[in-house]
Design a protein around this motif. Structure first.
Motif, PDB file in Angstrom:
ATOM      1  N   MET A  90       0.834  -1.196   0.000  1.00  0.00           N
ATOM      2  CA  MET A  90       0.000   0.000   0.000  1.00  0.00           C
ATOM      3  C   MET A  90       0.873   1.252   0.000  1.00  0.00           C
ATOM      4  N   LYS A  91       2.024   1.181   0.652  1.00  0.00           N
ATOM      5  CA  LYS A  91       2.919   2.332   0.668  1.00  0.00           C
ATOM      6  C   LYS A  91       3.381   2.688  -0.734  1.00  0.00           C
ATOM      7  N   GLU A  92       3.721   1.656  -1.538  1.00  0.00           N
ATOM      8  CA  GLU A  92       4.178   1.898  -2.905  1.00  0.00           C
ATOM      9  C   GLU A  92       3.066   2.480  -3.757  1.00  0.00           C
ATOM     10  N   LEU A  93       1.872   1.924  -3.612  1.00  0.00           N
ATOM     11  CA  LEU A  93       0.746   2.449  -4.388  1.00  0.00           C
ATOM     12  C   LEU A  93       0.450   3.894  -4.011  1.00  0.00           C
ATOM     13  N   ARG A  94       0.492   4.192  -2.736  1.00  0.00           N
ATOM     14  CA  ARG A  94       0.202   5.548  -2.289  1.00  0.00           C
ATOM     15  C   ARG A  94       1.253   6.519  -2.826  1.00  0.00           C
ATOM     16  N   SER A  95       2.506   6.086  -2.842  1.00  0.00           N
ATOM     17  CA  SER A  95       3.565   6.978  -3.333  1.00  0.00           C
ATOM     18  C   SER A  95       3.445   7.202  -4.837  1.00  0.00           C
ATOM     19  N   LYS A  96       2.945   6.202  -5.557  1.00  0.00           N
ATOM     20  CA  LYS A  96       2.810   6.339  -7.002  1.00  0.00           C
ATOM     21  C   LYS A  96       1.575   7.126  -7.405  1.00  0.00           C
ATOM     22  N   SER A  97       0.458   6.892  -6.726  1.00  0.00           N
ATOM     23  CA  SER A  97      -0.824   7.393  -7.208  1.00  0.00           C
ATOM     24  C   SER A  97      -1.581   8.259  -6.213  1.00  0.00           C
ATOM     25  N   GLY A  98      -1.096   8.388  -5.000  1.00  0.00           N
ATOM     26  CA  GLY A  98      -1.867   9.077  -3.980  1.00  0.00           C
ATOM     27  C   GLY A  98      -2.746   8.074  -3.245  1.00  0.00           C
ATOM     28  N   LEU A  99      -3.220   8.461  -2.077  1.00  0.00           N
ATOM     29  CA  LEU A  99      -3.939   7.521  -1.228  1.00  0.00           C
ATOM     30  C   LEU A  99      -5.222   7.012  -1.865  1.00  0.00           C
ATOM     31  N   ARG A 100      -6.099   7.924  -2.338  1.00  0.00           N
ATOM     32  CA  ARG A 100      -7.396   7.485  -2.875  1.00  0.00           C
ATOM     33  C   ARG A 100      -7.209   6.644  -4.127  1.00  0.00           C
ATOM     34  N   GLN A 101      -6.375   7.126  -5.072  1.00  0.00           N
ATOM     35  CA  GLN A 101      -6.158   6.371  -6.291  1.00  0.00           C
ATOM     36  C   GLN A 101      -5.421   5.070  -6.003  1.00  0.00           C
ATOM     37  N   GLY A 102      -4.499   5.098  -5.036  1.00  0.00           N
ATOM     38  CA  GLY A 102      -3.786   3.881  -4.660  1.00  0.00           C
ATOM     39  C   GLY A 102      -4.712   2.823  -4.104  1.00  0.00           C
ATOM     40  N   LEU A 103      -5.648   3.249  -3.223  1.00  0.00           N
ATOM     41  CA  LEU A 103      -6.646   2.313  -2.698  1.00  0.00           C
ATOM     42  C   LEU A 103      -7.506   1.763  -3.836  1.00  0.00           C
ATOM     43  N   HIS A 104      -7.879   2.644  -4.760  1.00  0.00           N
ATOM     44  CA  HIS A 104      -8.701   2.210  -5.894  1.00  0.00           C
ATOM     45  C   HIS A 104      -7.961   1.169  -6.730  1.00  0.00           C
ATOM     46  N   GLU A 105      -6.692   1.418  -7.039  1.00  0.00           N
ATOM     47  CA  GLU A 105      -5.922   0.482  -7.863  1.00  0.00           C
ATOM     48  C   GLU A 105      -5.724  -0.850  -7.146  1.00  0.00           C
ATOM     49  N   TRP A 106      -5.527  -0.788  -5.850  1.00  0.00           N
ATOM     50  CA  TRP A 106      -5.387  -2.020  -5.075  1.00  0.00           C
ATOM     51  C   TRP A 106      -6.668  -2.845  -5.149  1.00  0.00           C
ATOM     52  N   ALA A 107      -7.824  -2.196  -4.928  1.00  0.00           N
ATOM     53  CA  ALA A 107      -9.101  -2.909  -4.979  1.00  0.00           C
ATOM     54  C   ALA A 107      -9.390  -3.410  -6.398  1.00  0.00           C
TER      55      ALA A 107
END
Length: 422
Positions: A90-107
């Motif tokens: 989640m840290k990598e996704l958040r750093s790449k896309s921001g928290l909301r978009q990172g959560l979205h991409e993860w889901a």
């Protein structure tokens, strides 16, 4: 074989080749499912025409929507009991896309991976080497399910994805739709007017040219009738700037006195329809130019029966299906030298080619064909039919693609004995 198609949108009127491919796969006993990243950018197609109305489709969105939608997706993943390994922290996704978009991409990845596993995919076929192919790559890295990426024209000449090297590097098969695109991909045919393709390393064993084609029963059995009373120049495609329909209108205008029997039929629609009609009127040939607007594939096949010459002035093409559709009627061709034009025209035998934007050469090619006798034009049309049957017959090309995807399946199963559709 169980196939999942990863697509940027579904279902789009201007992708009949994709519907036919899926229909063919179903008829061969393969199970197919679709992951789509969005709605079509233009008119939707009626998939019932291709017996695809019962195909499972997971429609997701590349970009995060409202907070409510995001929460719903997260809850959906939580209640699914998904236990696959995470691709990114989640840290990598958040750093790449921001928290909301990172959560979205993860889901999104979890939902797509669960869908792919539910359908027991042997392979993923990703069309267009951008977001849909990156999604296939992410699923591969999470599950080991291999993917093939089909590279179309825009993937390499309009706006190549900065992720192209990673997409191709992990693909079990890279399948450009023409030799021209294969050369661009390997850096062997640089094109001054096109953006540079990111450096890509792809071994020949993973590189397979997979042309677009048309069904054998859509290829004429004899060349189209010809006459001297009216000669219709036909062209098929979106009415967009890169297709350069204005060059065709200009050519007809320049030939209106020497070849008064010429007419232009543009089968397609798009943003430039009003301006092209205005151009035809300003050049005094409004009565000689017809633009049909968007048409379904079966209507396109009806309209092409009016063609006597097929012409295309496009700036760039991957492997123009429209050329195969037009020449499959059995007519001479006058084509700009892009995509698979050099494989569609034997110069002087079934037509002529010209450099993009050279309206004078386009005029000369049309004039040479128009000045021939009807019998000579039919002879040219007969040669066009031979080319389409030999090089662009859909069934032959699909046998090739089935073999490529079947080899991917063997990489996973370690055997070719697994029953189809299981």
């Amino acid at each position: 074989m169980n196939l999942v198609y990863s697509l940027p949108f579904w279902p789009y009127l201007y992708t009949p080749w994709l519907f036919r491919e899926m229909q063919w796969m179903k008829q061969r006993g393969h199970h197919i499912a679709i992951v789509s990243l969005g709605d079509p950018p233009g008119p939707s197609a009626d998939v019932k025409d291709f017996d695809l109305q019962d195909v499972p489709v997971l429609q997701v969105r590349q970009q995060v929507g409202s907070d409510k939608q995001l929460l719903g997706n997260l809850m959906r993943v939580a209640f699914s009991g998904f236990k696959g390994k995470s691709l990114d922290s989640m840290k990598e996704l958040r750093s790449k896309s921001g928290l909301r978009q990172g959560l979205h991409e993860w889901a999104l990845l979890k939902r797509v991976t669960a869908f792919v596993q539910k359908h027991k995919a042997d392979a993923i076929e990703a069309h267009w080497a951008a977001h849909s192919a990156m999604l296939a790559r992410d699923v591969y890295r999470a599950t080991g399910i291999p993917y093939a990426v089909r590279l179309h024209g825009g993937d390499l000449y309009r706006n190549p994805s900065p992720n192209l090297p990673e997409i191709v590097a992990d693909a079990a098969a890279a399948c450009p739709v023409s030799g021209f695109l294969a050369d661009l991909l390997q850096g062997e045919r640089p094109h001054e007017s096109l953006p540079p393709v990111p450096p890509v390393l792809v071994e020949n064993a993973r590189l397979h040219v997979c042309h677009n084609g048309i069904p054998g029963d859509a290829i004429g059995t004899e060349p189209a009738p010809q006459s001297d009373e009216e000669i219709v120049i036909g062209t098929i495609g979106r009415v967009d700037p890169e297709k350069r329909h204005a060059d065709l209108i200009e050519a007809v205008a320049r030939l209106k006195d020497t070849c008064p029997q010429l007419r232009l039929l543009i089968v397609g629609g798009g943003q430039l329809e009003p301006s092209l009609r205005a151009l035809a009127a300003s050049r005094g040939i409004a009565d000689r130019v017809t633009i049909t607007g968007p048409q379904p594939w079966n209507k396109v096949m009806e309209l092409r029966s009016r063609f006597h010459i097929y012409a295309q002035a496009s700036e760039v093409e991957g492997c123009s299906l429209a050329i195969a559709e037009g020449l499959g009627q059995g007519v001479p061709a006058v084509l700009s030298r892009v995509g698979a034009a050099d494989q569609s025209v034997d110069e002087g035998i079934n037509g002529y080619t010209f450099e993009v934007g050279d309206v004078e050469a386009l005029c000369e090619g049309l004039r040479q064909v128009a000045m021939l006798t009807p019998s000579a034009r039919r002879d040219m049309g007969a040669h066009s039919l031979s080319i389409i049957r030999q090089r662009f017959c859909f069934e032959t090309l699909m046998d090739q693609l089935e073999g490529i995807l079947g080899n991917l399946r063997k990489q996973v199963t370690g055997s070719s004995e697994r029953p189809l559709g299981t």
